[in-house]
Design a protein around this motif. Structure first.
Motif, PDB file in Angstrom:
ATOM      1  N   MET A   1       0.791  -1.152   0.188  1.00  0.00           N
ATOM      2  CA  MET A   1      -0.100  -0.027   0.081  1.00  0.00           C
ATOM      3  C   MET A   1       0.845   1.360  -0.110  1.00  0.00           C
ATOM      4  O   MET A   1       1.707   1.458   0.889  1.00  0.00           O
ATOM      5  CB  MET A   1      -0.924  -0.013   1.403  1.00  0.00           C
ATOM      6  N   GLU A   4       0.836   7.918  -3.541  1.00  0.00           N
ATOM      7  CA  GLU A   4       1.551   8.982  -4.280  1.00  0.00           C
ATOM      8  C   GLU A   4       0.994  10.396  -4.432  1.00  0.00           C
ATOM      9  O   GLU A   4       0.065  10.350  -4.226  1.00  0.00           O
ATOM     10  CB  GLU A   4       1.821   8.367  -6.086  1.00  0.00           C
ATOM     11  N   HIS A  18       6.659   9.879  -5.935  1.00  0.00           N
ATOM     12  CA  HIS A  18       6.277   8.447  -5.461  1.00  0.00           C
ATOM     13  C   HIS A  18       7.422   8.019  -4.485  1.00  0.00           C
ATOM     14  O   HIS A  18       7.321   6.770  -3.950  1.00  0.00           O
ATOM     15  CB  HIS A  18       6.082   7.626  -6.799  1.00  0.00           C
ATOM     16  N   GLY A  21       5.967   6.723  -1.210  1.00  0.00           N
ATOM     17  CA  GLY A  21       4.714   6.157  -0.997  1.00  0.00           C
ATOM     18  C   GLY A  21       4.409   5.312   0.154  1.00  0.00           C
ATOM     19  O   GLY A  21       3.325   5.608   0.689  1.00  0.00           O
ATOM     20  N   ASP A  22       5.210   4.206   0.437  1.00  0.00           N
ATOM     21  CA  ASP A  22       4.790   3.071   1.414  1.00  0.00           C
ATOM     22  C   ASP A  22       4.941   4.045   2.819  1.00  0.00           C
ATOM     23  O   ASP A  22       4.009   3.774   3.653  1.00  0.00           O
ATOM     24  CB  ASP A  22       5.579   2.047   1.331  1.00  0.00           C
ATOM     25  N   TYR A  45      -6.585   3.596  -0.448  1.00  0.00           N
ATOM     26  CA  TYR A  45      -6.860   2.679  -1.434  1.00  0.00           C
ATOM     27  C   TYR A  45      -7.576   3.483  -2.753  1.00  0.00           C
ATOM     28  O   TYR A  45      -7.712   2.810  -3.899  1.00  0.00           O
ATOM     29  CB  TYR A  45      -7.690   1.459  -0.959  1.00  0.00           C
ATOM     30  N   ASP A 101      -3.254   3.013  -3.765  1.00  0.00           N
ATOM     31  CA  ASP A 101      -3.083   1.919  -4.649  1.00  0.00           C
ATOM     32  C   ASP A 101      -4.407   1.150  -4.843  1.00  0.00           C
ATOM     33  O   ASP A 101      -4.961   0.897  -3.858  1.00  0.00           O
ATOM     34  CB  ASP A 101      -2.262   0.874  -3.493  1.00  0.00           C
TER      35      ASP A 101
END
Length: 101
Positions: A1, A4, A18, A21-22, A45, A101
């Motif tokens: 997951m 960005e 990005h 991101g995580d 999400y 994501d």
């Protein structure tokens, strides 16, 4: 997951990030109280859009979260987010998108 960032400015180039991101997704999940403030509206999400006004309010929230970071990765992600929020807040007609994501 991961999440960005995409800053959209009318009649200009789009700026993206990005890199974190995580780490950004994890920081928002663990540091932001559910249902409180603008940052809690970011869905990891789905895509979430912030206006200039949302960005201004969220910038204050990010500043308050900096002291709560538990890793340098979270801190770097929040600094990156703060840069994007600041650019959005000071640019009329812009929007900041959080691409989940």
């Amino acid at each position: 997951m991961g999440i960005e960032l995409e800053l959209r400015i009318p009649q200009s180039t789009t700026r993206r990030s990005h890199r974190h991101g995580d780490s950004l997704a994890l920081a928002l999940e663990t540091l932001v109280p559910a249902g409180q403030g603008r940052l809690s509206r970011i869905d990891p999400y789905r895509d979430t859009r912030f206006t200039e006004q949302d960005a201004q309010a969220a910038l204050r929230e990010v500043t308050a979260l900096a002291d709560k970071c538990t890793s340098p990765f979270q801190e770097a992600a929040l600094l990156d987010l703060a840069e994007f929020l600041e650019a959005c807040a000071r640019t009329p007609g812009s929007s900041l998108w959080f691409l989940g994501d």
